[in-house]
Motif scaffolding. Sequence first.
Motif, PDB file in Angstrom:
ATOM      1  N   UNK B  51      29.725 -30.850   1.312  1.00 22.90           N
ATOM      2  CA  UNK B  51      30.857 -30.716   2.234  1.00 22.90           C
ATOM      3  C   UNK B  51      32.201 -30.793   1.496  1.00 22.90           C
ATOM      4  N   UNK B  52      32.228 -31.431   0.335  1.00 24.85           N
ATOM      5  CA  UNK B  52      33.450 -31.450  -0.482  1.00 24.85           C
ATOM      6  C   UNK B  52      33.814 -30.015  -0.877  1.00 24.85           C
ATOM      7  N   UNK B  53      32.796 -29.283  -1.368  1.00 25.21           N
ATOM      8  CA  UNK B  53      33.020 -27.885  -1.736  1.00 25.21           C
ATOM      9  C   UNK B  53      33.358 -27.055  -0.498  1.00 25.21           C
ATOM     10  N   UNK B  54      32.678 -27.324   0.617  1.00 23.21           N
ATOM     11  CA  UNK B  54      32.971 -26.593   1.853  1.00 23.21           C
ATOM     12  C   UNK B  54      34.444 -26.723   2.206  1.00 23.21           C
ATOM     13  N   UNK B  55      34.958 -27.967   2.099  1.00 19.63           N
ATOM     14  CA  UNK B  55      36.377 -28.179   2.382  1.00 19.63           C
ATOM     15  C   UNK B  55      37.254 -27.324   1.491  1.00 19.63           C
ATOM     16  N   UNK B  56      36.915 -27.289   0.198  1.00 28.36           N
ATOM     17  CA  UNK B  56      37.686 -26.473  -0.742  1.00 28.36           C
ATOM     18  C   UNK B  56      37.578 -24.995  -0.427  1.00 28.36           C
ATOM     19  N   UNK B  57      36.351 -24.559  -0.152  1.00 26.91           N
ATOM     20  CA  UNK B  57      36.118 -23.127   0.085  1.00 26.91           C
ATOM     21  C   UNK B  57      36.860 -22.652   1.326  1.00 26.91           C
ATOM     22  N   UNK B  58      36.745 -23.409   2.412  1.00 23.39           N
ATOM     23  CA  UNK B  58      37.406 -23.013   3.656  1.00 23.39           C
ATOM     24  C   UNK B  58      38.920 -22.974   3.452  1.00 23.39           C
ATOM     25  N   UNK B  59      39.449 -24.005   2.805  1.00 15.07           N
ATOM     26  CA  UNK B  59      40.893 -24.070   2.579  1.00 15.07           C
ATOM     27  C   UNK B  59      41.386 -22.863   1.775  1.00 15.07           C
ATOM     28  N   UNK B  60      40.731 -22.608   0.641  1.00 12.62           N
ATOM     29  CA  UNK B  60      41.183 -21.519  -0.234  1.00 12.62           C
ATOM     30  C   UNK B  60      41.065 -20.166   0.465  1.00 12.62           C
ATOM     31  N   UNK B 114      28.777 -20.348  -0.728  1.00 11.19           N
ATOM     32  CA  UNK B 114      28.862 -19.060  -1.420  1.00 11.19           C
ATOM     33  C   UNK B 114      29.277 -17.963  -0.443  1.00 11.19           C
ATOM     34  N   UNK B 115      28.701 -18.032   0.762  1.00 10.86           N
ATOM     35  CA  UNK B 115      29.059 -17.022   1.768  1.00 10.86           C
ATOM     36  C   UNK B 115      30.526 -17.157   2.163  1.00 10.86           C
ATOM     37  N   UNK B 121      31.332 -17.250  -7.178  1.00 13.21           N
ATOM     38  CA  UNK B 121      31.153 -18.661  -7.503  1.00 13.21           C
ATOM     39  C   UNK B 121      32.476 -19.408  -7.615  1.00 13.21           C
ATOM     40  N   UNK B 122      33.573 -18.691  -7.780  1.00 11.84           N
ATOM     41  CA  UNK B 122      34.869 -19.367  -7.690  1.00 11.84           C
ATOM     42  C   UNK B 122      35.963 -18.412  -7.252  1.00 11.84           C
ATOM     43  N   UNK B 123      36.964 -19.004  -6.633  1.00 10.84           N
ATOM     44  CA  UNK B 123      38.083 -18.218  -6.103  1.00 10.84           C
ATOM     45  C   UNK B 123      39.375 -18.932  -6.483  1.00 10.84           C
ATOM     46  N   UNK B 124      40.311 -18.195  -7.023  1.00 14.30           N
ATOM     47  CA  UNK B 124      41.581 -18.807  -7.410  1.00 14.30           C
ATOM     48  C   UNK B 124      42.598 -18.653  -6.286  1.00 14.30           C
TER      49      UNK B 124
END
Lengths: 264, 316
Positions: B51-60, B114-115, B121-124
């Motif tokens: 969920x830590x990554x989910x938070x980052x992914x959704x935000x970015x 990922x979806x 695998x990463x987004x800036x």
Amino acid sequence: MLDLQNVSKTFNPGTINEKRALHNLSLHLEPGDFVTVIGGNGAGKSTMLNAIAGVWPIDEGRILLDEHDVTALPEHKRAWLIGRVFQDPMMGTAPNMQLVENLALARRRGQKRGLSWGVTKEETAEYYEQLKTLGLGLEERMTVKVGLLSGGQRQALTLLMASLRQPKLLLLDEHTAALDPATAAKVLELSDAIVAENKLTTLMITHNMGDAIRHGNRLIMMDKGHVILDVSGEEKAHLTRQDLMDKFAELSGTQVESDEMLLS
Amino acid sequence: MSAYFASLNILKLAKNLPGGVSQGIIWGIMALGIYITFRLLDVADLTVDGSFTTGGAVTVMLILAGWPAWAAILVAILAGMVAGLITGLLHTKLGIPAILAGILTQLSLYSINLRIMGMSANKAVSVDKYGLLLSSRNIPKAILIGAIFALALISVMYWYFGTEQGSAIRATGNNPHMSRALGININAMKVLGLSLSNGIVALAGGLMSQYQGFVDINMGRGAIVIGLAAVIIGEVIGNALLGKHLNFYGTLVFVVLGGVLYYLVIILVLWLKLNSNDLKLFTAVIVALFLAVPYLRSQRISSFAKFRKKGADRNA
């Protein structure tokens, strides 16, 4: 007040550990009845109390409490009707929470718990007075974590917690068994006082025949998952240990040498 | 050896410390979420690595889509709460042990993250192009923003866990038996606690991704252990400094400070030229040591080993 109708419960059905714990148990309590419950190991005393409290669903029968059919309700949904004190002093209180927080949790038994303060100033003042009546000095230790209290203090506190919100039924499950004799006597005395003051309908399991005779207005003996003896009033007032042992031998078909066998 | 010491530059360490503080605060915020499950509910919830990554992914992704950063963070919190909700339901409705339920959610979140990130695998997300709340480019501001978030969150938690509902959550973790007897729906409280916890973790993930300027699918790996490290270090130090005077508010402050301290230690060992690939091992060892302290302390008071030393019969 309480009506158990043909209640049956079998644990681990269909396995090698199958245990028929309650068998066609029926029992009716009038408002204000203080019933002591005795019986041998595995007679179904605690199982009966757990069935009433809704710890698990029963297999058959019906349970009515104050005209409410609670048979289908899980434990937390019938808690508003029932106050409980357990055998294990650890079980009735939250050790890492303050004394006053424990009381506040109990005062809201069965109520909706929203976003208003968990403990208010006014209720703290009330708790102070109520703790004073226990005579244990707990009123000066309200912000102490309950885990630091002794077993006897915890049971006394749990008793108070069970009666803070007037229950329709009070269940005392061998609540003095884990205490030393002097503390046990004190907690029993307290139980009597709280039951009398609030006119509580009460079921009290005890392993001590003397206590069972001395306390309450009615006594029931259980064996093999149902009630085999039910005495009250004058008859109960004149009961002796020997009477009870004779009755047990006669009704259960087992010979007992001492009350140890019957009530251990 | 002397060449090694000669290569250490104390100025370089001093230069890296502020960055360590700002990252430490963000980990400390995450640790506040972990505190809810680990200390209040008495559950080790492994959902957080996902969920830590989910938070980052959704935000970015939302910021890249043109959302303002604050709105993106709010959605990230909601996403984290859903993750916690699922772990809670797996646990309470399907009877899966809490630790396993967390692992299952965490695993599934890898694919889901990922979806969210459009299968990369990463987004800036560049601070030059987008309005971010904080960035490693401006560390004093990042520290300030992080501290504001942390203090606001601590205040909200202090209030919430003093309410009837918050008390019910604490009671559930403390004594489920008593809680049921007092009419508390302990399953609902567990689901609620897991959900709130993962919402906070996702918030931290959202802050971290903005701070570092990207989201990486592996950024949450080991988050639970870092969070536990922060909680335990914070508690140990808080107790040592304040002892009995440490109230709930203070404990939460020290949890955040625990995160900061943890990260400063990381900066220090990196400065000592420890291979950064060994960091996870290092973190695990630290957490194991701190977790062992209470047990070992009790062993000093009462243990079988004491009698062996006294020369009791070893073979009896």
